[in-house]
Scaffold this active site. Structure first.
Site, PDB file in Angstrom:
ATOM      1  N   GLU A 136       4.408  -3.741   6.724  1.00  0.00           N
ATOM      2  CA  GLU A 136       4.049  -5.136   7.350  1.00  0.00           C
ATOM      3  C   GLU A 136       3.261  -5.054   8.658  1.00  0.00           C
ATOM      4  O   GLU A 136       3.452  -4.166   9.379  1.00  0.00           O
ATOM      5  CB  GLU A 136       5.252  -5.962   7.866  1.00  0.00           C
ATOM      6  CG  GLU A 136       5.038  -7.355   8.445  1.00  0.00           C
ATOM      7  CD  GLU A 136       4.110  -8.322   7.681  1.00  0.00           C
ATOM      8  OE1 GLU A 136       4.209  -8.662   6.685  1.00  0.00           O
ATOM      9  OE2 GLU A 136       3.144  -8.640   8.568  1.00  0.00           O
TER      10      GLU A 136
ATOM     11  N   ASP B 260      -0.965  -1.374   8.737  1.00  0.00           N
ATOM     12  CA  ASP B 260      -1.956  -2.107   7.965  1.00  0.00           C
ATOM     13  C   ASP B 260      -2.138  -1.445   6.969  1.00  0.00           C
ATOM     14  O   ASP B 260      -2.559  -0.017   6.907  1.00  0.00           O
ATOM     15  CB  ASP B 260      -3.255  -2.023   8.873  1.00  0.00           C
ATOM     16  CG  ASP B 260      -4.382  -2.937   7.894  1.00  0.00           C
ATOM     17  OD1 ASP B 260      -4.304  -2.675   6.999  1.00  0.00           O
ATOM     18  OD2 ASP B 260      -5.419  -3.431   8.663  1.00  0.00           O
TER      19      ASP B 260
ATOM     20  N   ASP C   9      -2.287 -12.383   1.183  1.00  0.00           N
ATOM     21  CA  ASP C   9      -3.166 -13.659   1.626  1.00  0.00           C
ATOM     22  C   ASP C   9      -4.429 -13.616   0.690  1.00  0.00           C
ATOM     23  O   ASP C   9      -4.950 -12.614   0.476  1.00  0.00           O
ATOM     24  CB  ASP C   9      -3.697 -13.151   3.255  1.00  0.00           C
ATOM     25  CG  ASP C   9      -2.696 -13.012   4.321  1.00  0.00           C
ATOM     26  OD1 ASP C   9      -1.434 -14.049   4.096  1.00  0.00           O
ATOM     27  OD2 ASP C   9      -2.467 -12.196   4.929  1.00  0.00           O
TER      28      ASP C   9
ATOM     29  N   LYS D 127     -13.099 -16.392   0.932  1.00  0.00           N
ATOM     30  CA  LYS D 127     -14.480 -16.278   1.075  1.00  0.00           C
ATOM     31  C   LYS D 127     -14.741 -15.112   0.594  1.00  0.00           C
ATOM     32  O   LYS D 127     -14.206 -13.871   0.851  1.00  0.00           O
ATOM     33  CB  LYS D 127     -14.916 -16.444   2.556  1.00  0.00           C
ATOM     34  CG  LYS D 127     -14.485 -17.762   3.281  1.00  0.00           C
ATOM     35  CD  LYS D 127     -15.243 -18.041   4.581  1.00  0.00           C
ATOM     36  CE  LYS D 127     -14.824 -19.313   5.110  1.00  0.00           C
ATOM     37  NZ  LYS D 127     -14.662 -19.450   6.241  1.00  0.00           N
TER      38      LYS D 127
ATOM     39  N   TYR E 149       7.842 -17.276   0.330  1.00  0.00           N
ATOM     40  CA  TYR E 149       6.531 -18.046   0.126  1.00  0.00           C
ATOM     41  C   TYR E 149       6.806 -18.682  -1.297  1.00  0.00           C
ATOM     42  O   TYR E 149       6.191 -19.683  -1.604  1.00  0.00           O
ATOM     43  CB  TYR E 149       5.360 -17.281   0.080  1.00  0.00           C
ATOM     44  CG  TYR E 149       4.507 -17.512   1.304  1.00  0.00           C
ATOM     45  CD1 TYR E 149       5.154 -16.733   2.596  1.00  0.00           C
ATOM     46  CD2 TYR E 149       3.261 -17.880   1.706  1.00  0.00           C
ATOM     47  CE1 TYR E 149       4.605 -16.998   3.850  1.00  0.00           C
ATOM     48  CE2 TYR E 149       2.849 -18.131   2.827  1.00  0.00           C
ATOM     49  CZ  TYR E 149       3.206 -17.523   3.917  1.00  0.00           C
ATOM     50  OH  TYR E 149       2.709 -17.462   5.040  1.00  0.00           O
ATOM     51  N   GLU E 150       7.378 -17.751  -2.131  1.00  0.00           N
ATOM     52  CA  GLU E 150       7.722 -18.534  -3.655  1.00  0.00           C
ATOM     53  C   GLU E 150       8.267 -19.638  -3.574  1.00  0.00           C
ATOM     54  O   GLU E 150       8.103 -20.331  -4.293  1.00  0.00           O
ATOM     55  CB  GLU E 150       8.184 -17.261  -4.458  1.00  0.00           C
ATOM     56  CG  GLU E 150       8.493 -17.378  -5.884  1.00  0.00           C
ATOM     57  CD  GLU E 150       8.730 -16.153  -6.566  1.00  0.00           C
ATOM     58  OE1 GLU E 150       8.878 -14.948  -5.774  1.00  0.00           O
ATOM     59  OE2 GLU E 150       9.047 -16.179  -7.835  1.00  0.00           O
TER      60      GLU E 150
HETATM   61  N1  SAM Z   1       5.567 -11.359   0.959  1.00  0.00           N
HETATM   62  C1  SAM Z   1       6.028 -12.545   1.868  1.00  0.00           C
HETATM   63  C2  SAM Z   1       6.428 -13.622   0.930  1.00  0.00           C
HETATM   64  O1  SAM Z   1       6.042 -13.686  -0.027  1.00  0.00           O
HETATM   65  O2  SAM Z   1       6.972 -14.696   1.324  1.00  0.00           O
HETATM   66  C3  SAM Z   1       4.902 -12.910   2.686  1.00  0.00           C
HETATM   67  C4  SAM Z   1       3.580 -13.379   2.248  1.00  0.00           C
HETATM   68  S1  SAM Z   1       2.368 -13.709   3.688  1.00  0.00           S
HETATM   69  C5  SAM Z   1       1.300 -14.830   3.108  1.00  0.00           C
HETATM   70  C6  SAM Z   1       1.363 -12.182   3.638  1.00  0.00           C
HETATM   71  C7  SAM Z   1       2.254 -11.117   4.466  1.00  0.00           C
HETATM   72  O3  SAM Z   1       1.417 -10.082   4.415  1.00  0.00           O
HETATM   73  C8  SAM Z   1       2.283 -11.679   6.050  1.00  0.00           C
HETATM   74  O4  SAM Z   1       3.382 -11.223   6.444  1.00  0.00           O
HETATM   75  C9  SAM Z   1       0.997 -10.655   6.450  1.00  0.00           C
HETATM   76  O5  SAM Z   1       1.401 -10.237   8.043  1.00  0.00           O
HETATM   77  C10 SAM Z   1       1.119  -9.587   5.770  1.00  0.00           C
HETATM   78  N2  SAM Z   1      -0.122  -8.922   5.511  1.00  0.00           N
HETATM   79  C11 SAM Z   1      -1.435  -9.086   5.323  1.00  0.00           C
HETATM   80  N3  SAM Z   1      -2.269  -8.205   5.283  1.00  0.00           N
HETATM   81  C12 SAM Z   1      -1.581  -7.098   5.372  1.00  0.00           C
HETATM   82  C13 SAM Z   1      -2.073  -5.694   5.316  1.00  0.00           C
HETATM   83  N4  SAM Z   1      -3.359  -5.364   5.504  1.00  0.00           N
HETATM   84  N5  SAM Z   1      -1.054  -4.621   5.675  1.00  0.00           N
HETATM   85  C14 SAM Z   1       0.062  -5.083   5.962  1.00  0.00           C
HETATM   86  N6  SAM Z   1       0.673  -6.490   5.818  1.00  0.00           N
HETATM   87  C15 SAM Z   1      -0.177  -7.265   5.626  1.00  0.00           C
END
Ligand code: SAM
Length: 210
Positions: free
Chosen positions: A68, A95, A117, A121, A192-193
Site C-alpha cells: 500500500e 508504490d 483505481d 483517462k 469497496y466491494e
Molecule cells: N483494495 C481495497 C478495497 O477493495 O477496498 C482498496 C481499494 S482503493 C480504490 C485502492 C487502493 O490502492 C488505495 O488504498 C490506494 O492507496 C492503493 N494504491 C493505488 N495505487 C497504488 C500503487 N501504485 N501501489 C500501491 N498501492 C496503490
C-alpha cells in the site's frame, strides 16, 4: 479513497516496524519478515485491510504481504493485524511500480488486485495496475503458472484488463461478470466491494496466469 492526513503516521508506522516495512529493510529478502517459511501471496493496494486480514485468518499456512502506498491508509491495516495478533500478514509501504525491485523473481504464489483505481483517462493508462508496466513485474515475481486475481466494479477497467491481459498472452482461468450472483462461499468482500455492491453495482472478477 479519501482519508485524513495523520501527522503522526510515520511515527506510528516506525513503532510497528515488526509489521510494516517502511524503510524497505526486507527488499529482496521478504521471507525474513515472517515467522514461518510458507507460500507467499501478495495484495496490491490493501486499502484498510479487511480482505487481507480475513484471508490470513482463514489460511494460517500462507504468508500474506500487503502493498500500500498511502501511509494514512496502511495504519488501518496495521491496527487490524495488532488487534487480531496475526503472524502471517506483513505490510510494505511501497508504490507497486517498484514491486519487481522489492520482491525477488519466482517467489510469489498469488497476486490479488482488489478495486484498483480505474484511471479512466487514456493519458493515465500507465497507472492502471493491469498495465504492461505492472504485468511485466508480476510475471517476474510470480512462480510459473501461479495466478493474478482481480476484482472490480468498474466496467471500463475490467474490459481494459481483459483485453490487455489477453494481448499480453496470459491464460484466463476464471472470468465472472457478476460475482455476487451465486457468490462463492470463499469470496471475501473488501471494503469497496461492500460499498459498491450495496449501491447495486455489479462486481467483476478475473483470474489469469502467465
Ligand atoms: N483494495 C481495497 C478495497 O477493495 O477496498 C482498496 C481499494 S482503493 C480504490 C485502492 C487502493 O490502492 C488505495 O488504498 C490506494 O492507496 C492503493 N494504491 C493505488 N495505487 C497504488 C500503487 N501504485 N501501489 C500501491 N498501492 C496503490
Amino acid at each position: 479513497m479519501r482519508i485524513r492526513n495523520k501527522p503522526w503516521a510515520m511515527d506510528y508506522l516506525k513503532e510497528h516496524s515488526h509489521i510494516v516495512d517502511i524503510t524497505h529493510t526486507y527488499k529482496q529478502n521478504i521471507h525474513d519478515f515472517f515467522d514461518e517459511e510458507q507460500p507467499l501471496h501478495i495484495e496490491i493496494g490493501t486499502g484498510m485491510g479487511t480482505f487481507i486480514t480475513e484471508l490470513a485468518k482463514k489460511n494460517p499456512d500462507i504468508n500474506y504481504l500487503g502493498v500500500e502506498l498511502d501511509k494514512n491508509i496502511i495504519i488501518r491495516v496495521v491496527e487490524k493485524i495488532v488487534e487480531q495478533d496475526l503472524k502471517n500478514v506483513r505490510l510494505v509501504l511501497l508504490d507497486a511500480n517498484f514491486i519487481g525491485e522489492y520482491i525477488l523473481p519466482d517467489t510469489v504464489s498469488k497476486i490479488y488486485l482488489n478495486f484498483s483505481d480505474p484511471w479512466p483517462k487514456t493519458r493515465h493508462a500507465k497507472r492502471r495496475l493491469t498495465h504492461n508496466t505492472f504485468l511485466t513485474q508480476y510475471e517476474s515475481i510470480l512462480k510459473s503458472g501461479c495466478p493474478l486475481q482481480f476484482k472490480t466494479d468498474n466496467r471500463g477497467l475490467f474490459e481494459y484488463s481483459l483485453q490487455n491481459l489477453n494481448a499480453y498472452g496470459m491464460k484466463f482461468e476464471e472470468v465472472r461478470l457478476d460475482l455476487h450472483d451465486d457468490e462463492p462461499e470463499a469470496n471475501i468482500r473488501t471494503e469497496y466491494e461492500e460499498k459498491f455492491s450495496g449501491n447495486g453495482n455489479r462486481i467483476y472478477l478475473l483470474k489469469a496466469s502467465f
